[in-house]
Design a protein around this motif. Structure first.
Motif, PDB file in Angstrom:
ATOM      1  N   SER A  10       1.612 -32.774   4.404  1.00 31.08           N
ATOM      2  CA  SER A  10       2.096 -34.356   4.557  1.00 31.08           C
ATOM      3  C   SER A  10       1.086 -35.424   4.567  1.00 31.08           C
ATOM      4  O   SER A  10      -0.091 -35.321   3.781  1.00 31.08           O
ATOM      5  N   GLY A  12      -1.680 -36.084   6.366  1.00 33.12           N
ATOM      6  CA  GLY A  12      -3.406 -35.508   6.554  1.00 33.12           C
ATOM      7  C   GLY A  12      -3.483 -34.538   5.618  1.00 33.12           C
ATOM      8  O   GLY A  12      -4.688 -34.800   5.004  1.00 33.12           O
ATOM      9  N   ALA A  34       5.117 -26.714   4.608  1.00 29.80           N
ATOM     10  CA  ALA A  34       6.494 -26.164   5.156  1.00 29.80           C
ATOM     11  C   ALA A  34       7.534 -26.779   4.688  1.00 29.80           C
ATOM     12  O   ALA A  34       8.911 -26.338   4.463  1.00 29.80           O
ATOM     13  N   GLU A  35       7.472 -27.939   4.697  1.00 33.66           N
ATOM     14  CA  GLU A  35       8.624 -29.152   4.275  1.00 33.66           C
ATOM     15  C   GLU A  35       8.796 -28.934   2.740  1.00 33.66           C
ATOM     16  O   GLU A  35       7.956 -28.610   1.872  1.00 33.66           O
ATOM     17  N   ARG A  42       6.058 -41.148   7.817  1.00 34.15           N
ATOM     18  CA  ARG A  42       6.819 -41.028   8.929  1.00 34.15           C
ATOM     19  C   ARG A  42       7.273 -41.911   9.630  1.00 34.15           C
ATOM     20  O   ARG A  42       8.422 -42.167  10.073  1.00 34.15           O
ATOM     21  N   LYS A  47      12.390 -46.406  12.409  1.00 36.81           N
ATOM     22  CA  LYS A  47      12.658 -47.929  12.161  1.00 36.81           C
ATOM     23  C   LYS A  47      13.614 -48.199  10.887  1.00 36.81           C
ATOM     24  O   LYS A  47      14.721 -47.762  11.142  1.00 36.81           O
ATOM     25  N   ALA A  78       2.272 -21.461   6.387  1.00 35.54           N
ATOM     26  CA  ALA A  78       1.178 -20.524   6.481  1.00 35.54           C
ATOM     27  C   ALA A  78       1.488 -19.812   7.766  1.00 35.54           C
ATOM     28  O   ALA A  78       2.201 -20.443   8.907  1.00 35.54           O
ATOM     29  N   THR A 105      -1.521 -29.420   9.823  1.00 37.01           N
ATOM     30  CA  THR A 105      -0.087 -29.148  10.240  1.00 37.01           C
ATOM     31  C   THR A 105       0.430 -30.038  11.128  1.00 37.01           C
ATOM     32  O   THR A 105       1.805 -29.848  11.409  1.00 37.01           O
ATOM     33  N   ARG A 124      11.491 -36.091  13.514  1.00 40.06           N
ATOM     34  CA  ARG A 124      10.139 -35.754  13.059  1.00 40.06           C
ATOM     35  C   ARG A 124      10.061 -35.962  11.444  1.00 40.06           C
ATOM     36  O   ARG A 124       9.195 -36.453  11.083  1.00 40.06           O
ATOM     37  N   ASP A 272      -2.669 -35.331  13.335  1.00 40.77           N
ATOM     38  CA  ASP A 272      -2.124 -35.089  14.908  1.00 40.77           C
ATOM     39  C   ASP A 272      -2.455 -33.633  15.418  1.00 40.77           C
ATOM     40  O   ASP A 272      -2.578 -33.802  16.578  1.00 40.77           O
ATOM     41  N   HIS A 290      -1.742 -41.003  15.553  1.00 45.82           N
ATOM     42  CA  HIS A 290      -1.584 -42.307  14.988  1.00 45.82           C
ATOM     43  C   HIS A 290      -1.681 -42.134  13.375  1.00 45.82           C
ATOM     44  O   HIS A 290      -2.662 -41.320  13.144  1.00 45.82           O
ATOM     45  N   TRP A 291      -0.853 -42.650  12.691  1.00 48.02           N
ATOM     46  CA  TRP A 291      -0.907 -42.871  11.449  1.00 48.02           C
ATOM     47  C   TRP A 291      -2.374 -42.941  10.713  1.00 48.02           C
ATOM     48  O   TRP A 291      -2.797 -42.096   9.705  1.00 48.02           O
ATOM     49  N   TRP A 326       0.905 -48.955  15.497  1.00 47.37           N
ATOM     50  CA  TRP A 326       1.888 -50.293  15.860  1.00 47.37           C
ATOM     51  C   TRP A 326       3.114 -49.663  16.028  1.00 47.37           C
ATOM     52  O   TRP A 326       3.532 -48.374  15.997  1.00 47.37           O
TER      53      TRP A 326
END
Ligand SMILES: Cc1cc2nc3c(=O)[nH]c(=O)nc-3n(C[C@H](O)[C@H](O)[C@H](O)COP(=O)(O)OP(=O)(O)OC[C@H]3O[C@@H](n4cnc5c(N)ncnc54)[C@H](O)[C@@H]3O)c2cc1C
Length: 395
Positions: A10, A12, A34-35, A42, A47, A78, A105, A124, A272, A290-291, A326
């Motif tokens: 995703s 990262g 995994a997705e 996200r 929002k 993994a 991950t 999530r 994260d 944080h993003w 934010w």
């Protein structure tokens, strides 16, 4: 050909891929996600996207053309990394030999105890958002367990959709960490003004479900009836696949300031899941969900990994990213710079808490965080102020 494997497909994972390519990596890159979706962002899930129709196209992260040469494998996870042997085992049974590895991950939602969660939703992933969205309509009775940022954002969005919303939380104030009691209370009032009901200092003891909905029994004997309930009680880092390597995996994977996992050469973490010390504040390793931090840690981790793989020295300058995030709740735009959670006392620097305000968070005399409720034009100036403060030695 040398190979880097990136675990987590995703934000990262994508940022690490881009940083490696931008820094001239010419070997192979394999990304394991995994997705089933390609990298997406996200923040809109709680929002705008939850208020509209969930759609991958609206959140998919644009990938640079040179990431086309990367081997993206979605829908597979993994299950174990052997950092010594540099081999990664996947859920489909295959094994990848690699030279360098990036852990990206992220986290998964923390859940209520098993006997309470049968009918609970979490938020999530895009698939979570797709499952939840059709249930939030005019008149839906929604209960949210948890009053952190995601819980409060869902509450605001659902209320805007016409839902009747109850928020239940152990904390006595929403978003108390990192915002503080005073600021959390000011935000709670804005939610209450929109009809959202809070049950604070309370826990869910039992959930009784029937075709007409759910009854959540709280520890003071009160009951909350709802059609849908969402668990938003925090997160749990996805680190199980790293077990057995002697790493400190308590609350994410502990990294050094160069983002090496346990200081190991050729193994870095980003986003994260990574717990690392930031000398802007002190030498305590912390995770930052944080993003923006996924991007900054990815750049640093990529530089470290390439130095390790080529046997050249690591970047000597300490890694000192300024955290920033934010949140959008109703018309309120909240921005945070630095680390308000480290503050021991707060001061309203400008404005007032009933309207737009800038709030300073101090550790001793040092400004360690600034939160803005509205006031977007003040952001660059206050960001500068906090950076100036943090680069001075604490008093
Ligand atoms: C609803 C929501 C709203 C948010 N709003 C904001 C906001 O307003 N502002 C802000 O700054 N931040 C916000 N965030 C946080 C931000 O989205 C995260 O900081 C960011 O997504 C972190 O990126 P990441 O790549 O580290 O982790 P993730 O985005 O979680 O990506 C990790 C990926 O790794 C995959 N994975 C996990 N385990 C494995 C495995 N064993 N093998 C392979 N793949 C695996 C996961 O499935 C996932 O796809 C929000 C998050 C959520 C959920």
């Amino acid at each position: 050909m040398s190979r880097i494997v990136i675990v987590g497909g995703s934000l990262g994972g994508l940022r690490a891929t881009e940083a490696l390519l931008a820094k001239g990596w010419e070997g192979g890159i394999v990304v394991i996600g995994a997705e089933r979706h390609p990298p997406y962002t996200r923040p809109p899930l709680s929002k705008g996207l939850l208020a509209a129709a969930p759609d991958l196209a609206a959140v998919e992260l644009r990938r640079r053309p040179d990431t086309g040469a990367v081997d993206w494998r979605f829908g597979v996870s993994a299950v174990h990394a052997d950092l010594e042997a540099r081999r990664l085992t996947l859920s489909d049974g295959s094994v990848i030999a690699y030279d360098g590895i990036v852990a990206a991950t992220g986290v998964r939602p923390r859940r209520l105890p098993e006997h309470l969660t049968d009918n609970g939703f979490t938020l999530r992933t895009l698939d979570d958002c797709t499952a939840l969205r059709p249930l939030l309509n005019q008149g839906t009775r929604l209960a949210i367990v948890g009053a952190g940022f995601i819980g409060c954002e869902i509450a605001a969005t659902a209320s805007g959709l016409g839902c009747s919303v109850d928020v239940i939380a152990l904390d006595r104030t929403p978003m108390v960490l990192p915002l503080s009691e005073v600021v959390g209370t000011a935000i709670r009032r804005r939610h209450e003004a929109r009809g959202i009901r809070f049950h604070l200092g309370r826990s869910v003891q039992a959930v009784d479900s029937s075709p007409s909905g759910h009854v959540l029994s709280l520890d003071d004997g009160s009951r909350v009836e709802c059609d849908v309930f969402v668990e938003a009680i925090g997160s749990q880092p996805c680190v199980e696949w790293l077990e057995g390597n002697g790493l400190d995996l308590a609350n994410g994977v502990e990294c050094d300031n160069s983002m090496r996992m346990g200081g190991r050469s050729g193994a870095v973490a980003v986003g994260d899941v990574a717990r690392f010390p930031n000398p802007l504040f002190d030498d305590v390793p912390r995770r930052v969900e944080h993003w923006q931090m996924a991007t900054e840690t990815a750049a640093r981790a990529a530089a470290t990994l390439l130095a390790d793989l080529s046997g050249t020295p690591t970047e000597p300058k300490p890694f000192r990213p300024l955290p920033w995030f934010w949140s959008d709740q109703f018309e309120m735009k909240l921005q945070s710079f630095g680390s308000p959670a480290l503050g021991e006392h707060i001061e309203v620097l400008e404005g007032d808490l009933a309207g737009e305000a800038a709030i300073g968070y101090y550790r001793g005399k040092q400004l360690v965080g600034v939160v803005l409720l509205g006031m977007p034009k003040a952001a660059p100036r206050l960001r500068r102020e906090i950076l100036d403060s943090l680069t001075l030695e604490p008093a």
